[in-house]
Design a protein around this motif. Sequence first.
Motif, PDB file in Angstrom:
ATOM      1  N   VAL A 118      -6.074  -9.941   9.673  1.00 56.65           N
ATOM      2  CA  VAL A 118      -4.772  -9.277   9.641  1.00 56.65           C
ATOM      3  C   VAL A 118      -3.729 -10.265  10.143  1.00 56.65           C
ATOM      4  CG1 VAL A 118      -3.344  -7.382  10.495  1.00 56.65           C
ATOM      5  CG2 VAL A 118      -5.792  -6.999  10.039  1.00 56.65           C
ATOM      6  N   LEU A 119      -2.702 -10.509   9.333  1.00 55.19           N
ATOM      7  CA  LEU A 119      -1.638 -11.448   9.675  1.00 55.19           C
ATOM      8  C   LEU A 119      -0.324 -10.685   9.654  1.00 55.19           C
ATOM      9  CD1 LEU A 119      -2.774 -14.321   7.270  1.00 55.19           C
ATOM     10  CD2 LEU A 119      -3.384 -14.053   9.694  1.00 55.19           C
ATOM     11  N   SER A 120       0.293 -10.493  10.802  1.00 54.59           N
ATOM     12  CA  SER A 120       1.553  -9.739  10.851  1.00 54.59           C
ATOM     13  C   SER A 120       2.708 -10.662  11.204  1.00 54.59           C
ATOM     14  CB  SER A 120       1.464  -8.588  11.858  1.00 54.59           C
ATOM     15  OG  SER A 120       1.445  -9.048  13.191  1.00 54.59           O
ATOM     16  N   GLY A 121       3.794 -10.558  10.418  1.00 55.93           N
ATOM     17  CA  GLY A 121       4.953 -11.395  10.679  1.00 55.93           C
ATOM     18  C   GLY A 121       4.614 -12.868  10.726  1.00 55.93           C
ATOM     19  N   GLY A 122       3.634 -13.282   9.911  1.00 54.01           N
ATOM     20  CA  GLY A 122       3.113 -14.640  10.010  1.00 54.01           C
ATOM     21  C   GLY A 122       3.573 -15.559   8.891  1.00 54.01           C
ATOM     22  N   PHE A 123       2.957 -16.734   8.836  1.00 52.66           N
ATOM     23  CA  PHE A 123       3.362 -17.775   7.893  1.00 52.66           C
ATOM     24  C   PHE A 123       2.237 -18.786   7.757  1.00 52.66           C
ATOM     25  CE2 PHE A 123       4.853 -18.491  12.185  1.00 52.66           C
ATOM     26  CZ  PHE A 123       4.416 -19.776  12.490  1.00 52.66           C
ATOM     27  N   ILE A 126      -1.659  -8.711   4.853  1.00 50.00           N
ATOM     28  CA  ILE A 126      -0.378  -9.274   5.255  1.00 50.00           C
ATOM     29  C   ILE A 126       0.484  -8.084   5.675  1.00 50.00           C
ATOM     30  CG2 ILE A 126       1.565 -10.725   4.584  1.00 50.00           C
ATOM     31  CD1 ILE A 126      -1.194 -12.090   4.324  1.00 50.00           C
ATOM     32  N   LEU A 127       0.680  -7.928   6.968  1.00 53.04           N
ATOM     33  CA  LEU A 127       1.435  -6.794   7.500  1.00 53.04           C
ATOM     34  C   LEU A 127       2.854  -7.270   7.811  1.00 53.04           C
ATOM     35  CD1 LEU A 127       1.275  -3.831   8.344  1.00 53.04           C
ATOM     36  CD2 LEU A 127       0.507  -4.582  10.598  1.00 53.04           C
ATOM     37  N   SER A 128       3.821  -6.719   7.085  1.00 52.25           N
ATOM     38  CA  SER A 128       5.196  -7.211   7.181  1.00 52.25           C
ATOM     39  C   SER A 128       6.148  -6.122   7.647  1.00 52.25           C
ATOM     40  CB  SER A 128       5.681  -7.717   5.809  1.00 52.25           C
ATOM     41  OG  SER A 128       4.857  -8.752   5.320  1.00 52.25           O
ATOM     42  N   PRO A 129       7.121  -6.496   8.471  1.00 52.69           N
ATOM     43  CA  PRO A 129       8.200  -5.558   8.787  1.00 52.69           C
ATOM     44  C   PRO A 129       9.205  -5.553   7.641  1.00 52.69           C
ATOM     45  CG  PRO A 129       8.578  -7.623   9.918  1.00 52.69           C
ATOM     46  CD  PRO A 129       7.281  -7.778   9.177  1.00 52.69           C
ATOM     47  N   SER A 130       9.993  -4.511   7.564  1.00 54.34           N
ATOM     48  CA  SER A 130      10.972  -4.438   6.479  1.00 54.34           C
ATOM     49  C   SER A 130      12.186  -5.318   6.740  1.00 54.34           C
ATOM     50  CB  SER A 130      11.417  -2.990   6.272  1.00 54.34           C
ATOM     51  OG  SER A 130      12.012  -2.470   7.450  1.00 54.34           O
ATOM     52  N   HIS A 131      12.398  -5.734   7.995  1.00 54.65           N
ATOM     53  CA  HIS A 131      13.549  -6.552   8.355  1.00 54.65           C
ATOM     54  C   HIS A 131      13.064  -7.693   9.252  1.00 54.65           C
ATOM     55  CE1 HIS A 131      17.073  -7.822  10.715  1.00 54.65           C
ATOM     56  NE2 HIS A 131      17.808  -7.396   9.711  1.00 54.65           N
ATOM     57  N   ILE A 175      11.373 -14.839   9.982  1.00 54.92           N
ATOM     58  CA  ILE A 175      10.342 -15.330   9.067  1.00 54.92           C
ATOM     59  C   ILE A 175      10.775 -15.272   7.610  1.00 54.92           C
ATOM     60  CG2 ILE A 175       7.968 -15.031   8.302  1.00 54.92           C
ATOM     61  CD1 ILE A 175       8.257 -16.029  11.184  1.00 54.92           C
ATOM     62  N   GLY A 176      11.386 -14.187   7.179  1.00 61.25           N
ATOM     63  CA  GLY A 176      11.816 -14.064   5.792  1.00 61.25           C
ATOM     64  C   GLY A 176      10.693 -13.612   4.864  1.00 61.25           C
ATOM     65  N   GLU A 177      11.055 -13.276   3.618  1.00 57.97           N
ATOM     66  CA  GLU A 177      10.108 -12.713   2.658  1.00 57.97           C
ATOM     67  C   GLU A 177       9.196 -13.755   2.026  1.00 57.97           C
ATOM     68  OE1 GLU A 177      12.266 -10.536  -0.238  1.00 57.97           O
ATOM     69  OE2 GLU A 177      13.062  -9.063   1.180  1.00 57.97           O
ATOM     70  N   ASP A 178       9.645 -14.972   1.885  1.00 57.69           N
ATOM     71  CA  ASP A 178       8.863 -15.984   1.170  1.00 57.69           C
ATOM     72  C   ASP A 178       7.538 -16.290   1.858  1.00 57.69           C
ATOM     73  OD1 ASP A 178      10.760 -16.162  -0.779  1.00 57.69           O
ATOM     74  OD2 ASP A 178      11.693 -17.996  -0.015  1.00 57.69           O
ATOM     75  N   LYS A 203       4.921 -13.962   0.610  1.00 54.33           N
ATOM     76  CA  LYS A 203       4.613 -14.223  -0.795  1.00 54.33           C
ATOM     77  C   LYS A 203       3.696 -15.426  -0.941  1.00 54.33           C
ATOM     78  CE  LYS A 203       8.972 -12.271  -2.524  1.00 54.33           C
ATOM     79  NZ  LYS A 203      10.281 -12.576  -3.153  1.00 54.33           N
ATOM     80  N   ILE A 204       3.930 -16.449  -0.148  1.00 56.04           N
ATOM     81  CA  ILE A 204       3.092 -17.657  -0.206  1.00 56.04           C
ATOM     82  C   ILE A 204       1.654 -17.318   0.157  1.00 56.04           C
ATOM     83  CG2 ILE A 204       2.640 -19.871   0.934  1.00 56.04           C
ATOM     84  CD1 ILE A 204       5.725 -20.182   1.111  1.00 56.04           C
ATOM     85  N   MET A 205       1.471 -16.526   1.213  1.00 58.54           N
ATOM     86  CA  MET A 205       0.116 -16.162   1.630  1.00 58.54           C
ATOM     87  C   MET A 205      -0.546 -15.238   0.620  1.00 58.54           C
ATOM     88  SD  MET A 205       0.373 -15.887   5.802  1.00 58.54           S
ATOM     89  CE  MET A 205       1.725 -14.685   5.840  1.00 58.54           C
ATOM     90  N   LEU A 206       0.211 -14.300   0.062  1.00 55.80           N
ATOM     91  CA  LEU A 206      -0.345 -13.403  -0.949  1.00 55.80           C
ATOM     92  C   LEU A 206      -0.803 -14.165  -2.184  1.00 55.80           C
ATOM     93  CD1 LEU A 206       2.155 -10.405  -0.767  1.00 55.80           C
ATOM     94  CD2 LEU A 206      -0.312 -10.269  -0.391  1.00 55.80           C
ATOM     95  N   ASP A 207      -0.031 -15.164  -2.575  1.00 58.57           N
ATOM     96  CA  ASP A 207      -0.384 -15.966  -3.747  1.00 58.57           C
ATOM     97  C   ASP A 207      -1.594 -16.863  -3.483  1.00 58.57           C
ATOM     98  OD1 ASP A 207       1.688 -14.874  -5.181  1.00 58.57           O
ATOM     99  OD2 ASP A 207       3.058 -16.551  -4.857  1.00 58.57           O
TER     100      ASP A 207
END
Length: 252
Positions: free
Chosen positions: A90-95, A187-192, A196-199, A202-206
């Motif tokens: 589980v990766l939250s707010g990560g990169f 990939i656990l992301s906050p909405s705001h 870190i930003g959205e990219d 996306k990089i980890m998901l890809d």
Amino acid sequence: MNALEKNPTLVFVPCFSGAPWSAEQLAPYGDAPRRTLRLPEGVDDMERYADHVEEVVADLDDWVLVGDSFGANIALALATRRPQGLRALVLSGGFAANPVTSKPWKALMRVIGKARGPLYRQLTLRAHAHRLASPFDGEGQVPWSEERSRELFLANTPAASFGARVRAVLTADYVDALGRVRVPTLILSPSHDVLIGEDAAKIMLDGIPDAREVVLPRTGHMFRFSHPATYAGAVEDFLAAVLPGFRAGAGA
């Protein structure tokens, strides 16, 4: 629950502050086996942080890594080694690599990482707390604020360790190694998330073969602190979906 269905140990890796996950943040997991740790001080290399976590889990046969923010990058670094016993990630707010692409911001990171004394306490930590903040921090189970973020770092993060971790962020890059992660990954992301930003997600998901993203609405980068029950619910839902026999809040 028989031995084959026993829940794995949840291993919680700290954020940039270095502080272990608090009892308040661990409570929503009930009696599930769990372990957390404090990050070592003065370390400026992500691989050495991963070494430290690997030592912490050395006695475990069956475990899940839950890394938040800077801790997510550490967890990712360890997962790329394909350690024995790791069942999910589980990766939250990560990169996977430094999410700051602006050259001026990178230069500023290097400068603030060198601050000490009053400059660190009054300037660096206030600026960092501001970057961590979101409009939703006060809405969670534990209302959060910029001042609470600053207090977290004042209590747990020496200036030298803050600077060392900045250097680790600037040099770590696991983008080309993402394909080595061979466990189900959330990939656990906050909405705001201004920091870190959205990219980054996306990089980890890809790049991670078995990865999925869940975005928690009306949350910010500090959602582990402000929304611990919401955060834990997303983690447990994921584990119940990917690990046969996993029971939310259950012990051995």
